[in-house]
Design an enzyme around this catalytic site. Structure first.
Site, PDB file in Angstrom:
ATOM      1  N   GLU A  83       0.807  -1.220   0.000  1.00  0.00           N
ATOM      2  CA  GLU A  83       0.000   0.000   0.000  1.00  0.00           C
ATOM      3  C   GLU A  83       0.841   1.272   0.000  1.00  0.00           C
ATOM      4  OE1 GLU A  83      -4.265  -0.879   1.844  1.00  0.00           O
ATOM      5  OE2 GLU A  83      -2.682  -0.938   3.349  1.00  0.00           O
ATOM      6  N   ASP A 110      -4.444   2.819  -2.153  1.00  0.00           N
ATOM      7  CA  ASP A 110      -3.505   3.583  -1.328  1.00  0.00           C
ATOM      8  C   ASP A 110      -2.168   3.769  -2.032  1.00  0.00           C
ATOM      9  OD1 ASP A 110      -4.728   4.120   1.448  1.00  0.00           O
ATOM     10  OD2 ASP A 110      -5.271   2.043   1.054  1.00  0.00           O
ATOM     11  N   ILE A 181     -15.665  -6.503  -0.523  1.00  0.00           N
ATOM     12  CA  ILE A 181     -16.158  -5.308   0.166  1.00  0.00           C
ATOM     13  C   ILE A 181     -17.675  -5.209   0.119  1.00  0.00           C
ATOM     14  CG2 ILE A 181     -14.058  -3.916  -0.073  1.00  0.00           C
ATOM     15  CD1 ILE A 181     -15.312  -2.636  -2.565  1.00  0.00           C
ATOM     16  N   HIS A 182     -18.337  -6.196  -0.517  1.00  0.00           N
ATOM     17  CA  HIS A 182     -19.809  -6.217  -0.571  1.00  0.00           C
ATOM     18  C   HIS A 182     -20.259  -7.670  -0.498  1.00  0.00           C
ATOM     19  CE1 HIS A 182     -23.927  -5.841  -2.069  1.00  0.00           C
ATOM     20  NE2 HIS A 182     -23.858  -4.575  -1.706  1.00  0.00           N
ATOM     21  N   ASP A 229       6.764 -35.069 -13.892  1.00  0.00           N
ATOM     22  CA  ASP A 229       7.896 -35.159 -12.982  1.00  0.00           C
ATOM     23  C   ASP A 229       7.685 -34.170 -11.842  1.00  0.00           C
ATOM     24  OD1 ASP A 229       8.308 -32.800 -14.328  1.00  0.00           O
ATOM     25  OD2 ASP A 229      10.186 -33.405 -15.276  1.00  0.00           O
TER      26      ASP A 229
END
Length: 246
Positions: A83, A110, A181-182, A229
């Site tokens: 941020e 941010d 956020i919702h 592998d």
């Protein structure tokens, strides 16, 4: 069973109605305003600039755990490590500063504000270079330090198709979950970050075959027409781990 972190949901700490509703949601984790006395699984740490910031938080947690009779080290950390420009530059040392860290995420809003970026996406909604770099580094460093990579928020809450595309891209990049956020975002996030049952079954079969072949000193063999592998084994184990207890 290992705790899953497909969806980590932000909940406003000052809204009792939203707090009550959050307890009914299908999110794997809730990000609240909480205190150590309530014995949370862990804390989300925003804007760390260096490993020193994380070590200071650890010193505080050590004292608080002792004070409240909590086993030392059980309170885990999820770090939003990009941020600030300083945090982005120091992301590896931040991610490896303490064994308390179980996941790292990245932030774009941010970071963009700190750098004075006019926008972080192009006209088609794709991340521009700096946020794309932060996203890539979050995934790479998480893998290098053995923690989970959690993708950042998708802010256009009405665009669930765009959210799905970003989640699918996140899976392809190695992310294991995403911050929401919702409430409407949670089902999409959980669906996309849950590996398909068929893929998990195949991965478990492949892991078992590797163990069987290793017992005979064979570390590469043909599986469903393809030579496999060590890298295939590593991918299969990661997929099984992502599936958790399912």
């Amino acid at each position: 069973m290992a705790r899953r972190r497909r969806s980590l949901h932000f909940v406003p700490g000052g809204n009792e109605r939203m707090l009550a509703r959050a307890l009914t949601l299908a999110a794997d984790g809730l990000i609240l305003e909480e205190t150590i006395a309530a014995r949370p699984d862990g804390y989300v740490v925003p804007k760390p600039g260096s490993a020193a910031d994380i070590r200071e938080i650890v010193r505080i947690l050590d004292r608080l755990e002792q004070h409240h009779g909590i086993q030392n080290g059980v309170t885990r950390l999820t770090l939003i490590a990009t941020e600030t420009p300083e945090g982005l530059l120091n992301i590896r040392e931040i991610a490896s500063a303490t064994p308390r860290t179980v996941a790292i995420s990245w932030g774009v809003e941010d970071l963009g504000a700190a750098m004075g970026l006019g926008r972080v996406r192009d006209a088609e909604g794709r991340y521009l270079d700096i946020p794309r770099y932060a996203r890539v580094m979050c995934s790479v460093v998480a893998s290098a330090t053995g923690v989970e990579a959690i993708d950042t928020v998708f802010t256009d809450i009405a665009d669930l198709d765009g959210l799905r595309r970003e989640c699918e891209e996140g899976v392809a990049m190695g992310f294991t979950g995403k911050i929401s956020i919702h409430p409407n975002q949670i089902p999409v996030i959980n669906e996309v970050f849950t590996p398909p049952k068929e893929a998990v079954d195949e991965a478990r079969q492949l892991v078992a075959l590797f163990e069987e072949h290793a017992g005979r000193g064979v570390y590469a063999f043909t599986f469903k027409g393809q030579m496999v592998d060590a890298p295939h084994l590593a991918r299969a184990k990661k997929l099984v781990a992502r599936a958790g207890g399912e």
